[in-house]
Design an enzyme around this catalytic site. Structure first.
Site, PDB file in Angstrom:
ATOM      1  N   ALA A   1       0.842  -1.203   0.000  1.00  0.00           N
ATOM      2  CA  ALA A   1       0.000   0.000   0.000  1.00  0.00           C
ATOM      3  C   ALA A   1       0.874   1.250   0.000  1.00  0.00           C
ATOM      4  O   ALA A   1       2.100   1.169  -0.009  1.00  0.00           O
ATOM      5  CB  ALA A   1      -0.921  -0.028   1.213  1.00  0.00           C
ATOM      6  N   SER A   2       0.257   2.398   0.028  1.00  0.00           N
ATOM      7  CA  SER A   2       0.990   3.650  -0.112  1.00  0.00           C
ATOM      8  C   SER A   2       2.074   3.820   0.946  1.00  0.00           C
ATOM      9  O   SER A   2       3.155   4.322   0.649  1.00  0.00           O
ATOM     10  CB  SER A   2       0.031   4.840  -0.094  1.00  0.00           C
ATOM     11  OG  SER A   2      -0.755   4.825   1.077  1.00  0.00           O
ATOM     12  N   GLY A   3       1.825   3.385   2.187  1.00  0.00           N
ATOM     13  CA  GLY A   3       2.842   3.482   3.228  1.00  0.00           C
ATOM     14  C   GLY A   3       4.050   2.623   2.913  1.00  0.00           C
ATOM     15  O   GLY A   3       5.195   3.032   3.126  1.00  0.00           O
TER      16      GLY A   3
END
Length: 115
Positions: free
Chosen positions: A29-31
């Site tokens: 995911a983005s993290g």
């Protein structure tokens, strides 16, 4: 945010002269993407789903369930804390505004790191 803390640690390890390789599995995911771009190299599977750019904030609100089940809650707070979101009643305009500001701040920080 956990990904911010990991990003800082990756930066410190690299500053110490140690190479860092980020490995992304099935989903990153983005993290995870933000952490990976801080590394010297990124390794990903051909089918790795790499996250989007964005911030999602979820605050459960269970006031109707509490009322239906005859659960009464008492919330006490110190001055200034009344703006903090909680699950026992719908968010106020000020609470929504605070969460939107925090989400925007996280987003801006994310873009600064990956752009």
């Amino acid at each position: 945010v956990a990904s911010e803390a990991i990003w800082r640690e990756v930066q410190q390890v690299r500053s110490a002269g140690k190479p860092v390789v980020a490995s992304m599995g099935n989903v990153a995911a983005s993290g995870a993407y933000m952490v990976a771009v801080a590394a010297d190299r990124i390794v990903a599977q051909p089918g790795t789903y790499t996250g989007s750019i964005g911030v999602l904030t979820v605050v459960p609100e269970i006031s109707r369930w509490l009322k239906k089940n005859r659960v009464n809650c008492l919330q006490l707070s110190t001055p200034g804390a009344e703006a903090s979101p909680h699950v026992i009643s719908p968010l106020t305009y000020r609470q929504k505004e605070t969460l939107e500001t925090l989400a925007q701040s996280c987003y801006d920080s994310f873009v600064d790191k990956v752009a």
